[in-house]
Design an enzyme around this catalytic site. Structure first.
Site, PDB file in Angstrom:
ATOM      1  CD  GLU A  27      36.038  50.033  56.414  1.00  0.00           C
ATOM      2  OE1 GLU A  27      37.226  50.176  56.782  1.00  0.00           O
ATOM      3  OE2 GLU A  27      35.730  51.497  56.154  1.00  0.00           O
ATOM      4  CG  HIS A  61      35.274  36.557  43.038  1.00  0.00           C
ATOM      5  ND1 HIS A  61      35.152  36.370  44.389  1.00  0.00           N
ATOM      6  CD2 HIS A  61      34.453  36.065  42.511  1.00  0.00           C
ATOM      7  CE1 HIS A  61      33.984  35.640  44.397  1.00  0.00           C
ATOM      8  NE2 HIS A  61      33.583  35.354  43.216  1.00  0.00           N
ATOM      9  CB  SER A 116      31.344  34.589  40.728  1.00  0.00           C
ATOM     10  OG  SER A 116      32.279  33.903  41.364  1.00  0.00           O
TER      11      SER A 116
END
Length: 258
Positions: free
Chosen positions: A231, A238, A34
């Site tokens: 939120e 990341h 990722s």
């Protein structure tokens, strides 16, 4: 007259061959997890995931025409295209098992490059569906390197980019245990070009300071700023765009020195 014609024809042929060679596009394939992935390829990116960026997502702009000379030691072309095949949640094993490596291997051409950065998910011992121990990790890296070379392409091993912890006394430390060293050992064993992104990112993040990289580089922000995160977000793995660009710059700078 005949000699002149032959000479002219020879010059023309050589010129055409040289032109064809110079114009051949070289592909840089990125494989990994990722932190490397291109999220802009996902449907609804701006609504669901922005400002999430992997460093591979912002890597192509570093290969503009005026900067290609800086990597001519590795890549002899005036056209480089970055193809980001990295995917979130993948380890060396799952990337292979899902057929993602097969997709790259099938189209890989002589003179292309494969840059590989795994480790975040391999080290996830609490997630057996993706976990790979050090022995297996090294074996999959060897597989990627050897099969890249089978196609006449150039493998580049990259140690995992560091997370935004642990910090102590204003300095960031390695969070990936023995996995960065495992990459280095495979690089030495197989004589593969290596980018130590673990140490490069530790040094760069430390220089910027914990407060800066936490708010500017990583996915930490208050609620109400982005549609995909009503939120807010607290994520020290990341990157936001600025962090991704900073890491991509580290990788490109290292590439120039290989």
């Amino acid at each position: 007259m005949k000699l002149f014609f032959q000479f002219t024809l020879s010059v023309l042929v050589v010129g055409l061959l040289s032109f064809g060679s110079a114009k051949k596009t070289v592909h840089i394939y990125l494989i990994g997890d990722s932190t490397v992935a291109d999220y802009s390829l996902d449907s609804g990116y701006m609504e669901k995931k922005y400002p999430l960026n992997g460093w591979g997502q912002v890597f192509q702009p570093f290969f503009k025409k005026d900067s290609l000379a800086k990597v001519k030691n590795l890549i002899h072309s005036d056209s480089i295209v970055v193809i980001d095949k990295a995917r979130g949640g993948r380890s060396t094993r799952t990337f292979f098992e899902e057929g993602r490596w097969a997709e790259v291997f099938k189209v890989l051409q002589k003179g292309d490059m494969v840059m590989m950065q795994f480790g975040h998910n391999d080290a996830a011992v609490d997630k057996p569906e993706r976990y790979v121990n050090i022995t297996g990790y090294k074996e999959y890296l060897r597989l990627y390197v050897n099969q890249t070379r089978e196609k006449g392409a150039i493998p580049v091993l990259i140690t995992p980019v560091n997370r935004n912890y642990p910090w102590k006394d204003g300095k960031l430390s390695n969070v990936h245990g023995e996995y960065p060293n495992a990459v280095k050992e495979v690089a030495q064993e197989l004589n593969v070009k290596l980018i130590d992104l673990t140490q490069l990112s530790i040094d760069a993040f430390t220089a910027k300071g914990q407060a800066y990289v936490t708010s500017k580089y990583f996915m930490n922000f208050d609620k109400g700023l982005y549609p995909g995160y009503p939120e807010g977000q607290k994520d020290n793995t990341h990157f936001q765009r600025e962090g991704a660009v900073a890491v991509a710059q580290l990788v490109f700078n290292a590439l120039k020195k290989l």
